[in-house]
Design a protein around this motif. Sequence first.
Motif, short mmCIF file in Angstrom:
data_model
loop_
_atom_site.label_atom_id
_atom_site.label_comp_id
_atom_site.label_asym_id
_atom_site.label_seq_id
_atom_site.Cartn_x
_atom_site.Cartn_y
_atom_site.Cartn_z
N LEU A 1 4.19 -2.15 -6.97
CA LEU A 1 4.42 -1.40 -6.05
C LEU A 1 5.03 -1.71 -4.29
CD1 LEU A 1 1.30 0.86 -6.75
CD2 LEU A 1 3.62 1.25 -7.38
N PRO A 2 4.50 -2.90 -4.01
CA PRO A 2 5.04 -3.26 -2.70
C PRO A 2 6.53 -3.26 -2.57
CG PRO A 2 3.16 -4.62 -3.21
CD PRO A 2 3.55 -3.77 -4.39
N ALA A 3 7.37 -3.87 -3.76
CA ALA A 3 8.75 -3.95 -3.64
C ALA A 3 9.22 -2.58 -4.00
CB ALA A 3 9.24 -4.88 -4.69
N PHE B 1 8.05 0.30 -2.68
CA PHE B 1 8.02 0.92 -1.57
C PHE B 1 8.85 0.28 -0.09
CE2 PHE B 1 3.38 2.56 -3.05
CZ PHE B 1 4.19 3.13 -3.99
N GLU B 2 9.26 -0.71 -0.33
CA GLU B 2 9.83 -1.43 0.47
C GLU B 2 10.85 -0.69 1.43
OE1 GLU B 2 12.68 -5.61 1.48
OE2 GLU B 2 11.99 -4.95 -0.65
N THR C 1 -4.57 2.20 -5.21
CA THR C 1 -3.62 1.11 -5.44
C THR C 1 -2.56 1.39 -5.03
OG1 THR C 1 -4.63 0.58 -7.70
CG2 THR C 1 -2.29 -0.09 -7.28
N ASP D 1 -3.12 1.18 -0.96
CA ASP D 1 -3.20 -0.23 -0.67
C ASP D 1 -1.52 -0.91 -0.43
OD1 ASP D 1 -5.67 0.01 -0.25
OD2 ASP D 1 -6.12 -1.02 -2.03
N ALA D 2 -0.62 -0.51 -1.50
CA ALA D 2 0.48 -1.13 -1.45
C ALA D 2 1.66 -0.60 -0.54
CB ALA D 2 1.33 -0.63 -2.95
N ALA D 3 1.18 0.76 0.07
CA ALA D 3 1.89 1.19 1.01
C ALA D 3 1.77 0.57 2.41
CB ALA D 3 1.71 2.82 1.33
N THR E 1 0.60 -2.57 2.36
CA THR E 1 1.12 -3.99 2.12
C THR E 1 2.78 -3.96 2.54
OG1 THR E 1 -0.30 -4.73 0.71
CG2 THR E 1 1.87 -5.98 0.80
N ALA E 2 3.50 -3.00 2.18
CA ALA E 2 4.71 -2.53 2.62
C ALA E 2 5.17 -2.11 3.75
CB ALA E 2 5.56 -1.56 1.58
#
Length: 284
Positions: free
Chosen positions: A59-61, A63-64, A87, A90-92, A94-95
């Motif tokens: 997900l982080p990539a 949502f980049e 999840t 949290d990825a949002a 991180t991104a």
Amino acid sequence: MIVVTGATGALNGATVDHLLERVPASRIAVVTRDVSKAGRFAEKGVTVRHGDYADAASLPAAFEGAEQLLLVSSNDPAGDAVELHRTAIDAAVTAGAGRVLYTSHQGAAPGSAFNPARDHHATEQLLAASGLPWTSLRNGFYAHSLTWLAGPWRETGRITVPFDGPVSWTAREDAAEAAAAILTSDEAYEGPVTLTASAAPTFAEVAVIASEVSGRGVDIEVVDPQEWVAGQIASGRPEFVARFTLGMYQAAEQGFFAGTDPLLKTLLGREPRTVRDVLAQALS
């Protein structure tokens, strides 16, 4: 960039279609579990990325670069929706997403008899605690579901329900268009916003409309809830589906879907679709 999850589904897919009418395709990315299903967007120049709520590492990539990130709510019957949403949120974080928008539901509340409403409320609490700017799109109950929730009224002349209550039946197409308007607006929509049709008829009132649209008498029958569940099972519906649906009717009777809000009409610049429109379309 505007990043949209669930764009191979009906709701957010339609939102992307409306976004393409408002902004260049180069400003849009869609995230999907199966990129092969997003070919129609890739052909228009939309960036297609792989991402899966059940695979946190993906997900982080995905949502980049998201200045705005539209998260569709999970409808995976085998998954824990709230944990899947956690999840994604949290990825949002991180991104470094600029704003998270989430497709919620009118009546999101911990005390609702409708299970998704409790999940939506819990997800909104996660958004509030995330530290990110966020908007929860509390869409009215999607009107296309009325065609099966009302049962085979065209054949029987009767709408049979276990509870009767007001519901602001809202066209999914209208909700999708409104989401695109919000995503491209200069105005910041903070926290929960309610997007509903202009009226919230009861099933008894739906029966009257059905009579007028079809030209034949349609009655309403409210039966014992357990009798209704037994009838659903006898007709071939799995018991867990029948009881899940029972919660929707009960929440309606309790007033969770009764409110209406003028925001949808304002965003669309026209009157939202009505129950009459939905039933007439079904008959045609």
